[in-house]
Design an enzyme around this catalytic site. Structure first.
Site, PDB file in Angstrom:
ATOM      1  N   ASN A   9       5.745  -5.492  14.991  1.00 15.97           N
ATOM      2  CA  ASN A   9       5.298  -6.889  14.966  1.00 15.97           C
ATOM      3  C   ASN A   9       4.037  -6.961  15.823  1.00 15.97           C
ATOM      4  O   ASN A   9       4.118  -6.937  17.048  1.00 15.97           O
ATOM      5  CB  ASN A   9       6.410  -7.786  15.524  1.00 15.97           C
ATOM      6  CG  ASN A   9       5.948  -9.228  15.672  1.00 15.97           C
ATOM      7  OD1 ASN A   9       4.857  -9.600  15.235  1.00 15.97           O
ATOM      8  ND2 ASN A   9       6.779 -10.044  16.305  1.00 15.97           N
ATOM      9  N   TRP A  10       2.902  -7.027  15.172  1.00 15.76           N
ATOM     10  CA  TRP A  10       1.632  -6.985  15.911  1.00 15.76           C
ATOM     11  C   TRP A  10       1.335  -8.288  16.641  1.00 15.76           C
ATOM     12  O   TRP A  10       0.401  -8.362  17.430  1.00 15.76           O
ATOM     13  CB  TRP A  10       0.479  -6.655  14.955  1.00 15.76           C
ATOM     14  CG  TRP A  10       0.521  -5.272  14.375  1.00 15.76           C
ATOM     15  CD1 TRP A  10       1.508  -4.329  14.551  1.00 15.76           C
ATOM     16  CD2 TRP A  10      -0.458  -4.667  13.526  1.00 15.76           C
ATOM     17  NE1 TRP A  10       1.198  -3.186  13.859  1.00 15.76           N
ATOM     18  CE2 TRP A  10      -0.005  -3.357  13.224  1.00 15.76           C
ATOM     19  CE3 TRP A  10      -1.681  -5.099  12.990  1.00 15.76           C
ATOM     20  CZ2 TRP A  10      -0.732  -2.493  12.400  1.00 15.76           C
ATOM     21  CZ3 TRP A  10      -2.389  -4.230  12.177  1.00 15.76           C
ATOM     22  CH2 TRP A  10      -1.924  -2.942  11.892  1.00 15.76           C
ATOM     23  N   LYS A  11       2.087  -9.323  16.317  1.00 15.09           N
ATOM     24  CA  LYS A  11       1.846 -10.658  16.907  1.00 15.09           C
ATOM     25  C   LYS A  11       0.381 -11.044  16.700  1.00 15.09           C
ATOM     26  O   LYS A  11      -0.216 -10.640  15.700  1.00 15.09           O
ATOM     27  CB  LYS A  11       2.294 -10.691  18.370  1.00 15.09           C
ATOM     28  CG  LYS A  11       3.742 -10.177  18.506  1.00 15.09           C
ATOM     29  CD  LYS A  11       4.379 -10.453  19.835  1.00 15.09           C
ATOM     30  CE  LYS A  11       5.807  -9.893  19.829  1.00 15.09           C
ATOM     31  NZ  LYS A  11       6.545 -10.200  21.042  1.00 15.09           N
ATOM     32  N   HIS A  95      11.342 -15.821  14.781  1.00 18.17           N
ATOM     33  CA  HIS A  95      11.042 -15.113  16.037  1.00 18.17           C
ATOM     34  C   HIS A  95      11.108 -16.107  17.202  1.00 18.17           C
ATOM     35  O   HIS A  95      10.728 -17.268  17.050  1.00 18.17           O
ATOM     36  CB  HIS A  95       9.646 -14.474  15.960  1.00 18.17           C
ATOM     37  CG  HIS A  95       9.407 -13.496  17.066  1.00 18.17           C
ATOM     38  ND1 HIS A  95       9.070 -13.907  18.344  1.00 18.17           N
ATOM     39  CD2 HIS A  95       9.498 -12.144  17.114  1.00 18.17           C
ATOM     40  CE1 HIS A  95       8.960 -12.839  19.116  1.00 18.17           C
ATOM     41  NE2 HIS A  95       9.215 -11.761  18.392  1.00 18.17           N
ATOM     42  N   GLU A  97       9.295 -16.542  19.655  1.00 19.23           N
ATOM     43  CA  GLU A  97       8.010 -17.166  19.998  1.00 19.23           C
ATOM     44  C   GLU A  97       7.717 -18.339  19.069  1.00 19.23           C
ATOM     45  O   GLU A  97       7.070 -19.309  19.473  1.00 19.23           O
ATOM     46  CB  GLU A  97       6.891 -16.108  19.955  1.00 19.23           C
ATOM     47  CG  GLU A  97       6.981 -15.192  21.178  1.00 19.23           C
ATOM     48  CD  GLU A  97       6.465 -13.781  20.956  1.00 19.23           C
ATOM     49  OE1 GLU A  97       5.755 -13.538  19.960  1.00 19.23           O
ATOM     50  OE2 GLU A  97       6.794 -12.905  21.792  1.00 19.23           O
ATOM     51  N   GLU A 167      16.853  -9.820  19.451  1.00 21.65           N
ATOM     52  CA  GLU A 167      15.753  -9.775  20.404  1.00 21.65           C
ATOM     53  C   GLU A 167      16.056 -10.691  21.589  1.00 21.65           C
ATOM     54  O   GLU A 167      15.774 -11.895  21.535  1.00 21.65           O
ATOM     55  CB  GLU A 167      14.453 -10.236  19.730  1.00 21.65           C
ATOM     56  CG  GLU A 167      14.025  -9.366  18.571  1.00 21.65           C
ATOM     57  CD  GLU A 167      12.505  -9.361  18.399  1.00 21.65           C
ATOM     58  OE1 GLU A 167      11.952  -8.270  18.194  1.00 21.65           O
ATOM     59  OE2 GLU A 167      11.869 -10.434  18.489  1.00 21.65           O
ATOM     60  N   GLY A 173       8.379  -8.408  25.786  1.00 28.72           N
ATOM     61  CA  GLY A 173       7.101  -8.348  26.485  1.00 28.72           C
ATOM     62  C   GLY A 173       7.220  -8.325  27.998  1.00 28.72           C
ATOM     63  O   GLY A 173       6.243  -8.523  28.707  1.00 28.72           O
ATOM     64  N   SER A 212      10.891  -4.846  24.426  1.00 23.16           N
ATOM     65  CA  SER A 212      10.432  -3.739  25.261  1.00 23.16           C
ATOM     66  C   SER A 212      10.997  -2.385  24.823  1.00 23.16           C
ATOM     67  O   SER A 212      11.299  -1.532  25.659  1.00 23.16           O
ATOM     68  CB  SER A 212      10.727  -4.001  26.746  1.00 23.16           C
ATOM     69  OG  SER A 212      10.050  -5.176  27.177  1.00 23.16           O
ATOM     70  N   GLY A 234       4.724  -4.790  21.736  1.00 20.51           N
ATOM     71  CA  GLY A 234       3.648  -4.101  22.452  1.00 20.51           C
ATOM     72  C   GLY A 234       3.440  -2.656  22.027  1.00 20.51           C
ATOM     73  O   GLY A 234       2.306  -2.218  21.781  1.00 20.51           O
TER      74      GLY A 234
HETATM   75  P1  13P Z   1       7.897  -6.267  22.841  1.00 19.14           P
HETATM   76  O1  13P Z   1       8.237  -4.969  22.169  1.00 19.14           O
HETATM   77  O2  13P Z   1       6.452  -6.404  23.207  1.00 19.14           O
HETATM   78  O3  13P Z   1       8.832  -6.578  23.954  1.00 19.14           O
HETATM   79  O4  13P Z   1       8.142  -7.415  21.720  1.00 19.14           O
HETATM   80  C1  13P Z   1       9.298  -7.397  20.974  1.00 19.14           C
HETATM   81  C2  13P Z   1       9.179  -8.400  19.894  1.00 19.14           C
HETATM   82  O5  13P Z   1       9.088  -9.589  20.144  1.00 19.14           O
HETATM   83  C3  13P Z   1       9.127  -7.905  18.514  1.00 19.14           C
HETATM   84  O6  13P Z   1       9.241  -8.945  17.592  1.00 19.14           O
END
Ligand code: 13P
Length: 253
Positions: A9-11, A95, A97, A167, A173, A212, A234
């Protein structure tokens, strides 16, 4: 046996040039991955490049969100039909976020899930508790609510057509990863909840861990009985890290 899936997931990161570099490196490294499945979920504007850059590879791609509406006057939204048109296999839904910054409720998440299925996209349904919820012993209650939005609302068959990603919000993150035992416990709980409705769907559905996940912890996490891969934030932005996680999935396939 469930085929492990590692999805990046590149966000909201990168540029056109970064996306091409990253994909080319992943492509080169993925030549050694045969049994695990790999997917990338870039920001919407880069989806048009995926068909061209990933042609002839087994690497799939998906979106980070989808509209709950079918089409029409919904400024700024992207429909499931459009995503399918751009060759997406997956769509990340709900998600944390988006739940946090875009006020997505369980009802909205269920509608998005339904839209994805209607266009033959495979939804990746994100569930997970905050730190406060975990500290108050509410983890199971929260992930059950997230799951039930689809499991109760659309049925076990709909869950079986998707992928689930556990998650924990406190691990996203932050560099703090759920221990393999903590993650396995929640994954087993989710699978058991699905099993109460349908044994075959429970056995078949892939439940990914996200939060993470990195090369150093991927092997142990993916080695757990109910962890079928990872949704990577990440570490998905660095080809060598992402590929190391894919290799851990390959070793568990
Ligand atoms: P990180 O791997 O940066 O913690 O993010 C996880 C995530 O939100 C994947 O959707």
């Amino acid at each position: 046996m469930r085929q492990p899936l590692v999805a990046g997931n590149w966000k909201m990161n990168g540029s056109k040039a970064d996306a091409a570099d990253l994909l080319n490196s992943i492509k080169a490294g993925a030549a050694n991955i045969h049994k695990a499945e790999i997917a990338v979920c870039p920001p919407f504007p880069y989806l048009y490049k995926m068909e061209e850059l990933l042609a002839g590879t087994g690497i799939r791609w998906g979106s980070q969100d989808v509209s709950r509406e079918t089409n029409g006057a919904f400024t700024g939204q992207v429909s499931a039909v459009m995503l399918k048109d751009f060759g997406c296999t997956y769509a990340i839904i709900g998600h944390s976020e988006r739940r946090m910054f875009n006020a997505e409720t369980d009802a909205i998440v269920a509608k998005k899930y339904e839209q994805a299925l209607a266009s033959d996209l495979t939804p990746i349904l994100c569930v997970g508790e905050s730190l406060e919820e975990r500290e108050h012993g509410r983890t199971e209650e929260v992930v059950a609510r997230h799951l039930d939005a689809v499991l109760e609302g659309l049925g076990a068959e709909a869950i079986g057509r998707g992928v689930i990603a556990y998650e924990p919000v406190w691990a996203i993150g932050t560099g703090v990863t759920a221990t393999p035992e903590q993650a396995q416990e929640v994954h087993a709980f989710l699978r058991q909840r699905i099993r109460a409705k349908s044994q075959p769907q429970a056995d078949a559905v892939r439940i990914l861990y996200g939060g993470s996940m990195k090369p150093v912890n991927a092997m142990e996490l993916i080695g757990q009985a109910d962890i079928d891969g990872g949704l990577i934030g990440g570490a998905a932005l660095k080809a060598s890290d992402f590929l190391a996680i894919c290799a851990a999935a390959e070793a568990n396939a």
